[in-house]
Scaffold this motif. Structure first.
Motif, mmCIF file in Angstrom:
data_model
loop_
_atom_site.group_PDB
_atom_site.id
_atom_site.type_symbol
_atom_site.label_atom_id
_atom_site.label_comp_id
_atom_site.label_asym_id
_atom_site.label_seq_id
_atom_site.Cartn_x
_atom_site.Cartn_y
_atom_site.Cartn_z
ATOM 1 N N GLU A 195 4.486 -18.824 -20.548
ATOM 2 C CA GLU A 195 4.365 -17.528 -19.899
ATOM 3 C C GLU A 195 5.735 -17.072 -19.410
ATOM 4 O O GLU A 195 6.370 -17.715 -18.594
ATOM 5 C CB GLU A 195 3.397 -17.602 -18.720
ATOM 6 N N HIS A 233 4.429 -24.097 -4.995
ATOM 7 C CA HIS A 233 4.800 -22.897 -5.756
ATOM 8 C C HIS A 233 5.673 -23.276 -6.960
ATOM 9 O O HIS A 233 5.525 -22.710 -8.047
ATOM 10 C CB HIS A 233 5.544 -21.913 -4.849
ATOM 11 N N ASP A 245 3.570 -24.713 -9.730
ATOM 12 C CA ASP A 245 2.866 -23.646 -10.457
ATOM 13 C C ASP A 245 3.799 -22.935 -11.428
ATOM 14 O O ASP A 245 3.427 -22.626 -12.565
ATOM 15 C CB ASP A 245 2.269 -22.650 -9.456
ATOM 16 N N LEU A 246 5.041 -22.706 -11.005
ATOM 17 C CA LEU A 246 6.011 -22.045 -11.887
ATOM 18 C C LEU A 246 6.299 -22.904 -13.115
ATOM 19 O O LEU A 246 6.333 -22.409 -14.251
ATOM 20 C CB LEU A 246 7.300 -21.773 -11.112
ATOM 21 N N TRP A 306 8.361 -17.070 -21.158
ATOM 22 C CA TRP A 306 9.422 -17.947 -21.682
ATOM 23 C C TRP A 306 9.707 -17.650 -23.134
ATOM 24 O O TRP A 306 10.795 -17.862 -23.636
ATOM 25 C CB TRP A 306 8.970 -19.390 -21.514
ATOM 26 N N GLY A 345 4.402 -25.126 -14.462
ATOM 27 C CA GLY A 345 3.228 -25.093 -15.326
ATOM 28 C C GLY A 345 3.172 -23.840 -16.175
ATOM 29 O O GLY A 345 2.834 -23.886 -17.366
ATOM 30 N N ARG A 346 3.511 -22.698 -15.572
ATOM 31 C CA ARG A 346 3.503 -21.448 -16.339
ATOM 32 C C ARG A 346 4.616 -21.423 -17.377
ATOM 33 O O ARG A 346 4.433 -20.937 -18.492
ATOM 34 C CB ARG A 346 3.621 -20.260 -15.387
ATOM 35 N N LEU A 347 5.797 -21.969 -17.030
ATOM 36 C CA LEU A 347 6.869 -22.055 -18.022
ATOM 37 C C LEU A 347 6.486 -22.971 -19.171
ATOM 38 O O LEU A 347 6.789 -22.705 -20.341
ATOM 39 C CB LEU A 347 8.151 -22.565 -17.363
ATOM 40 N N ASP A 348 5.774 -24.046 -18.842
ATOM 41 C CA ASP A 348 5.372 -24.995 -19.879
ATOM 42 C C ASP A 348 4.357 -24.370 -20.827
ATOM 43 O O ASP A 348 4.321 -24.698 -22.020
ATOM 44 C CB ASP A 348 4.785 -26.237 -19.215
ATOM 45 N N ARG A 349 3.542 -23.459 -20.295
ATOM 46 C CA ARG A 349 2.572 -22.777 -21.156
ATOM 47 C C ARG A 349 3.188 -21.616 -21.921
ATOM 48 O O ARG A 349 2.519 -20.967 -22.717
ATOM 49 C CB ARG A 349 1.399 -22.277 -20.303
#
Length: 895
Positions: free
Chosen positions: A628, A616, A619-620, A630, A622-626
């Motif tokens: 989302e 988990h 996944d978080l 942020w 990865g989303r911060l890096d994209r």
């Protein structure tokens, strides 16, 4: 060149030990060691250099006309010897590269040592070009004497090429070969080539300039031959040249006495010369005590050179009698030109030395070090505390308290304030006037400066009595704000400050002020990030009985990072130990760390196993890096990549089992009660944010009293030490039986970290405890409704045996409801367990993967109130999943 050059003085590890902070004075040549120190002060890292590259560098036509035939002859002589010639401009940038064998050129191209390469010492570290510029003379640099790793396969020699009329370095000539192909004769070749170019430049000089030199030669012939028995070294020659310049520039002095090394004394004498056509000038000669005639100051090999305007270089008489000329020129112009040259040299040194670190105090010290003794005999820098703390400077005036931050003097003169003293300047002082006006103030005669004297008449009497006679004070201003004030005093130098010195003082203060402001802004950001990070890190130790913990967090000296740690109590008396590291430094890393730490707490509240928790978290990230969730409106989104590592360990004090999972993080260590140390053979998952790869969990059983040591990579790895060496060192430090966790933390940090760590370090040490049989009771129950009554009786009896009769009624109801739901709605074996820890824990496990859901029953419903009743009777309750089903747990506070 068949004789190979070996690395000088055992440099194979002296270079590494120097970078680690060890003393290597006896193993490294003085000139090389001085260069290494300059490189380290400039913040260069041998394995990571960002060398500027400018392919459009050119040299003047006049210089190229003089250099072209010399370079052609040199290239012909080196054609078959595997050596390349590099011609660089006066800043160390390569303009031309000639010759060289195929193997050498391939290696040089690999590091882009070609036209455009910036070989200055502040960019490329110790090398034949940049170090020759700094040393202002020929140098050789071999193998590991190079500061940069990428240049260590080479051997090189360099020599500056001066304009013989101005003394200014116009270019640098360099010979480079592979280290094993080098030969000491290269130093002579490059020096002779540089001198030949200087001779051709002299040929382009004016008739008057050549006539003055001819007049001196004639005077030399009349004096007769001279032997070369002076034995003067480079330091003596440099001192004589500097004093000769000052003597040439002085309109009223004809003699000067100079103390040399070895207790010797030299007398400099200035005399007039007249050329054949009536040209007039002056020359300066040197006599050494014990030598009846002027002694040569240069070897007889260089071609004749001369100088006008007092900017001469050493010259030879050209008649075989040995050189004895120090300077030749015209004193009327010489004084102004000499001052201009010294001013440029001082400003160049100030630009190279001031601001080498982002530290306010150190930058102020660098200003004082540059000014003394070349400009002033005594320099003091005073700043308000707000600037030292990185805050925005308020209006700095006469009533604002200042603190003496830096102090430098030639001698131990009496002074009014010392470093660290706080004070405020009286409104009449030059310092207060300069702070108010924002302009420099000159006091050429301090004994007549009543405003300065009013600061402290008693103590300033002693300052005047020590010979202090003039002062320039300059406000330190940058970006429209006044940061403090610098005071330049003259004591030993008999010449008072003049109006011409004001502009130089302002230049020095201006450069320093910009560097101080940069350091102040960095300090502010550093303090802000540190405050943010400390607010996000754990405060105190959570209440739990599974482990005894100690922890340390040390921010990096340069900037804070994203290291964190956590101790999180879980259901069933278990505890989660977490250590993580966000890549990078500064506010972004600290904020990201706060997000990940919060996420870990949330995932732990769901009682996720370690591998699921990291999945988990991955996944978080990865989303911060994209981006989302942020992005901030108006904020730049580039360069916001996030990378992190993490290690999670869950310890159960009942079973003594510990489950561990890591995502790109260093291996944890286990210290057994007997003092033996093992690093857990834990599968290495990818760092967080890459996605797509599962994380593996390893389980081990820990003896009571074992210590689990978790840490971030800054503890065991840095630029000077690989991770294997760090782990070996850590193992030896941890090898101790019976040491408390607090003492373990202290011992590890003392042994592993330097005084100024380059990376953040988080360290967590946990010593395991065990919940013994007297605090644990469990019953295996068949799936038969008839066992509910027996479970109630068992719970009542167990609580009575433990002296917890006050909790018997509530616990009986809770156990009855949970066992009934498990038998009615679940499958598989049912188990009831009571744990007496900091709370009374009641657990019922079954083989079903479905979780009960709390709902509010309507008045007409016949069921659905059991779980609601459980929630009302207990302090906490929840569900956790196991590989074989689930566990419903509740906690009640003990009386």
């Amino acid at each position: 060149m068949s004789v190979a050059w070996d690395d000088i003085g055992g440099l194979v590890d002296a270079h590494e030990r120097f970078l680690a902070g060890a003393r290597v004075d006896s193993e490294v040549r003085d000139s090389v060691l001085a260069s290494w120190k300059r490189c380290r002060s400039a913040g260069l890292e041998p394995d990571r250099l960002d060398i500027p590259y400018d392919p459009d560098v050119v040299l003047g036509e006049r210089f190229l006309r003089a250099a072209e035939p010399v370079l052609g002859q040199l290239a012909d002589s080196l054609a078959e010897l595997g050596t390349t010639i590099a011609l660089c401009d006066g800043r160390g940038r390569i303009v031309q590269r000639l010759g060289g064998g195929r193997a050498l050129l391939a290696r040089l191209d690999a590091v882009r040592f070609a036209p455009g390469f910036d070989a200055s010492e502040q960019a490329a570290g110790t090398n034949g070009v940049g170090t020759a510029l700094v040393e202002r003379g020929p140098v050789q640099v071999v193998g590991r004497e190079h500061f940069a790793d990428c240049l260590q396969p080479f051997a090189c020699v360099g020599a500056p090429v001066r304009d013989p009329l101005s003394g200014r370095i116009e270019a640098v000539l360099d010979l480079t070969c592979l280290r094993d192909d080098g030969d000491p004769i290269m130093l002579r070749l490059v020096s002779e080539a540089a001198q030949a170019i200087e001779g051709r430049l002299l040929e382009q000089s004016t008739q008057r300039e050549r006539a003055l030199l001819a007049a001196y030669r004639q005077a030399g012939r009349e004096s007769g031959p001279e032997s070369d028995g002076s034995g003067l070294g480079r330091i003596d020659l440099a001192v004589l040249r500097e004093k000769a310049e000052a003597l040439l520039a002085s309109p009223h002095r004809i003699l000067d006495e100079v103390n040399l090394t070895g207790g010797r004394t030299a007398t400099l004498m200035r005399r007039k010369v007249v050329g054949a056509a009536g040209e007039t000038g002056v020359v300066v000669e040197a006599r050494i005590l014990g030598h009846p005639r002027p002694v040569p100051l240069t070897p007889p090999t260089p071609p004749p050179t001369a100088a006008t305007a007092g900017l001469a270089t050493p010259a030879d008489t050209g008649d075989g009698s040995g050189g004895r000329l120090v300077l030749v020129g015209e004193p009327g112009v010489g004084r102004l030109a000499l001052l201009a040259r010294r001013r440029l040299e001082l400003l160049h040194e100030a630009g190279a030395r001031i601001g080498a670190t982002l530290d306010v105090t150190r930058t102020a010290e660098e200003l004082a070090e540059v000014a003394v003794p070349r400009f002033a005999d005594f320099t003091a820098v005073d700043l308000p505390d707000a600037v030292l703390n990185g805050e925005e400077p308020a209006a700095v005036g006469a009533d604002v308290p200042l603190r003496r931050v830096a102090l430098r003097s030639r001698h131990d003169e009496p002074r009014l304030y010392h470093v660290g003293d706080g004070f405020a300047y009286v409104a009449s002082t030059p310092q207060a006037r300069s702070l108010e006006s924002g302009r420099a103030v000159l006091e050429p005669v301090l004994s007549e400066a009543g405003g300065w004297y009013a600061q402290d008449p008693v103590r300033l009497d002693r300052v005047l009595a020590a010979g202090t006679h003039s002062l320039i004070t300059v406000p330190l201003r940058a970006r429209g704000a006044t940061l403090g004030v610098v005071s330049f005093y003259r004591c030993a130098n008999p010449a008072p400050f003049e109006d011409d010195d004001l502009s130089l003082a302002q230049e020095l203060a201006g450069r320093a002020a910009m560097c101080i402001d940069n350091a102040r802004r960095f300090t502010r950001e550093h303090n802000t990030a540190l405050a943010l990070q400390r607010s996000l890190l754990p405060r105190g130790r959570p209440e739990q009985s599974a482990v005894e913990v100690a922890y340390r967090y040390l921010p990096a000296q340069a900037d804070v990072g994203g290291d964190w740690f956590d101790v999180i109590p879980l259901s069933g008396a278990r505890v989660a130990l977490v250590v993580g590291d966000v890549v990078g430094h500064g506010l972004h890393a600290a904020a990201t760390m706060g997000r990940l730490r919060t996420a870990v707490h949330n995932f732990c509240s769901l009682d996720l196993p370690p591998d699921d928790l990291l999945t988990h978290l991955d996944d978080l990230v990865g989303r911060l890096d994209r981006g989302e969730g942020w992005a901030v409106e108006g904020a730049p989104q580039e360069n916001c990549g996030i990378g992190a590592t993490c290690l999670v360990a869950v310890y159960d004090p009942v079973s003594r089992r510990c489950a561990l999972t890591r995502a790109g993080h260093p291996l944890p260590a286990v210290v057994s009660p007997d003092g033996s140390v093992d690093f857990v053979d834990l599968p290495s998952g990818p760092p967080l944010g890459l996605g797509g790869m599962p994380f593996e969990t390893a389980e081990l059983e820990l003896a009571e009293g074992s210590q689990l040591v978790l840490y971030t990579d800054g503890l065991v790895e840095d630029r000077h030490r690989d991770i294997d060496a760090g782990l070996d060192r850590l193992r030896s430090v941890l090898r101790c039986a019976g040491r408390p966790p607090e003492d373990t933390c202290e011992a590890v940090l003392d042994a592993m970290l330097p005084a100024r760590p380059s990376d953040d370090v988080a360290l967590l040490v946990a010593r395991t405890h065990v919940l013994g049989p007297d605090r644990v009771a469990q019953w295996d129950l068949p799936s038969d409704p008839a066992v509910v009554s027996r479970s109630r009786a068992a719970v009542t009896g167990q609580l009575a045996a433990c002296g917890l009769d006050d909790l018997a009624f509530t616990t009986e109801l809770v156990a009855s409801e949970l066992v009934t739901n498990a038998i009615r709605h679940a499958t598989g074996p049912v188990q009831l367990r009571l744990l007496r820890d900091r709370a009374l824990i009641c657990e019922v496990s079954d083989g079903s993967g479905t979780s009960p859901r709390l709902r509010r029953a309507r008045s007409e419903d016949e069921g659905g109130r059991g779980l609601f009743l459980v929630a009302q009777l207990t302090e906490r309750w929840g569900t956790r999943y196991t590989p074989h089903g689930k566990v419903i747990w509740t906690e009640q506070p003990l009386p």
